[in-house]
Design an enzyme around this catalytic site. Structure first.
Site, PDB file in Angstrom:
ATOM      1  N   LEU A   7       0.811  -1.223   0.000  1.00  0.00           N
ATOM      2  CA  LEU A   7       0.000   0.000   0.000  1.00  0.00           C
ATOM      3  C   LEU A   7       0.841   1.269   0.000  1.00  0.00           C
ATOM      4  CD1 LEU A   7      -2.689  -1.128   2.610  1.00  0.00           C
ATOM      5  CD2 LEU A   7      -2.716  -1.375   0.122  1.00  0.00           C
ATOM      6  N   HIS A  15      -3.676   4.304  -2.167  1.00  0.00           N
ATOM      7  CA  HIS A  15      -4.629   3.393  -1.520  1.00  0.00           C
ATOM      8  C   HIS A  15      -5.230   4.043  -0.275  1.00  0.00           C
ATOM      9  CE1 HIS A  15      -1.695   0.388  -3.373  1.00  0.00           C
ATOM     10  NE2 HIS A  15      -2.840   0.038  -3.931  1.00  0.00           N
TER      11      HIS A  15
HETATM   12  P1  AMP Z   1      -3.962  -1.846  -6.837  1.00  0.00           P
HETATM   13  O1  AMP Z   1      -3.499  -2.256  -5.492  1.00  0.00           O
HETATM   14  O2  AMP Z   1      -2.889  -1.300  -7.714  1.00  0.00           O
HETATM   15  O3  AMP Z   1      -4.836  -2.872  -7.501  1.00  0.00           O
HETATM   16  O4  AMP Z   1      -4.917  -0.586  -6.600  1.00  0.00           O
HETATM   17  C1  AMP Z   1      -6.027  -0.674  -5.742  1.00  0.00           C
HETATM   18  C2  AMP Z   1      -6.858   0.565  -5.907  1.00  0.00           C
HETATM   19  O5  AMP Z   1      -6.072   1.721  -5.604  1.00  0.00           O
HETATM   20  C3  AMP Z   1      -7.356   0.759  -7.354  1.00  0.00           C
HETATM   21  O6  AMP Z   1      -8.670   1.283  -7.318  1.00  0.00           O
HETATM   22  C4  AMP Z   1      -6.378   1.768  -7.899  1.00  0.00           C
HETATM   23  O7  AMP Z   1      -6.917   2.544  -8.960  1.00  0.00           O
HETATM   24  C5  AMP Z   1      -6.134   2.634  -6.676  1.00  0.00           C
HETATM   25  N1  AMP Z   1      -4.887   3.361  -6.817  1.00  0.00           N
HETATM   26  C6  AMP Z   1      -3.662   2.866  -7.143  1.00  0.00           C
HETATM   27  N2  AMP Z   1      -2.748   3.852  -7.226  1.00  0.00           N
HETATM   28  C7  AMP Z   1      -3.406   5.007  -6.948  1.00  0.00           C
HETATM   29  C8  AMP Z   1      -3.020   6.381  -6.865  1.00  0.00           C
HETATM   30  N3  AMP Z   1      -1.774   6.762  -7.118  1.00  0.00           N
HETATM   31  N4  AMP Z   1      -3.971   7.292  -6.555  1.00  0.00           N
HETATM   32  C9  AMP Z   1      -5.242   6.911  -6.318  1.00  0.00           C
HETATM   33  N5  AMP Z   1      -5.670   5.639  -6.369  1.00  0.00           N
HETATM   34  C10 AMP Z   1      -4.766   4.688  -6.677  1.00  0.00           C
END
Ligand code: AMP
Length: 274
Positions: A28, A32
């Protein structure tokens, strides 16, 4: 903070609660956590999941190398006041392997869909399972993966899942690079170049607002990025509602890009109104 590995225990705890849900693949970062804070603020309880979903990785992708640190993640979530975390095993979510799956809708076909075949089927399959287990009122997704948000919204509407789907702004490093669990893969030199993707997106936005033609803007951006060592998969101006290419930007416009820098694949986008 409750930590559940079993679906039935997670479901039993979540039943009847008004919950805001943040699905993640762990490792994270502030991106996140921004979703978790929204979930916490806007609902009675906040639930997060940590699950690296094999079904959304292609055979040549980084499933085995995907970074993880569960203890660190759980500490971060506890500090944010998250009420429960679902951390199932692959066996728990796919007891029979990938036998029964969700096929993502038409919004999954362009952009990422052209380069990661089957990716959004894997995303929809796991999100459907997670929604069934957690039964959230509202689920929170990041704009960084804007197409993913649209594809999930399309699934929720089509399959009548009854979950509100909310998109939250992309959280960035000081130099503009979108925060991502995969940023740890960069060498020092790549890390210095990486923010140029966002610079190119902002530059494209500026030119489109000035009335430049999308095709020209796309080509200039690709050239700029290739000159700086990126291998561009797509750099596309599209409608932020339908993801269809636009010849004259109007209304909500998406500029979305995916490019490799070394072995690391970056995705990013900007959304704006013309
Ligand atoms: P992941 O762990 O990469 O699957 O991401 C989980 C959630 O966090 C998804 O909805 C992503 O779009 C969101 N997310 C990942 N990176 C960012 C970021 N830099 N800013 C905002 N949301 C993010």
């Amino acid at each position: 903070m409750w930590v559940f590995k079993q679906s039935n225990q997670m479901s039993a705890w979540a039943h009847g609660k008004n919950s805001g849900f943040v699905p993640t693949m762990g490792f994270l970062h502030e991106g996140h956590l921004s979703l978790v804070r929204r979930a916490k603020n806007e609902n009675d309880v906040a639930v997060a999941s940590i699950f690296v979903n094999p079904a959304q990785f292609g055979p040549a992708e980084d499933f085995d190398a995907y970074p993880h640190d569960l203890d660190r993640d759980l500490n971060m979530l506890e500090k944010e006041g998250v009420d429960a975390v679902f951390t199932p095993s692959v066996q728990e979510l796919y007891p029979n392997g990938p036998e029964i799956t969700v096929r993502a809708g038409p919004l999954s076909l362009p952009l990422e869909g052209q380069f990661r075949p089957g990716h959004f089927d894997g995303v929809c399959t796991v999100v459907k399972k997670l929604f069934d287990v957690v039964q959230p009122e509202t689920a929170y997704f990041g704009q960084k993966d804007f197409q993913q948000f649209l594809v999930i919204q399309e699934m929720v509407q089509s399959m009548k899942l009854g979950v509100n789907v909310v998109v939250c702004p992309t959280i960035r490093e000081i130099d503009g690079l979108a925060k991502s669990s995969r940023n740890v893969y960069f060498s020092n030199q790549e890390r210095k170049k990486a923010p140029l993707l966002y610079s190119a997106l902002r530059e494209a936005e500026k030119k489109l607002v000035q009335g430049k033609k999308p095709r020209h803007v796309e080509n200039e951006a690709k050239l700029f990025l290739e000159e700086n060592g990126f291998r561009v998969q797509y750099f596309r101006v599209a409608s932020a509602e339908t993801l269809e290419p636009v010849s004259k930007p109007e209304g909500r416009v998406l500029v979305a890009a995916a490019a490799f820098l070394g072995k690391t694949r970056l995705v990013d986008n900007v959304v704006f109104v013309v």
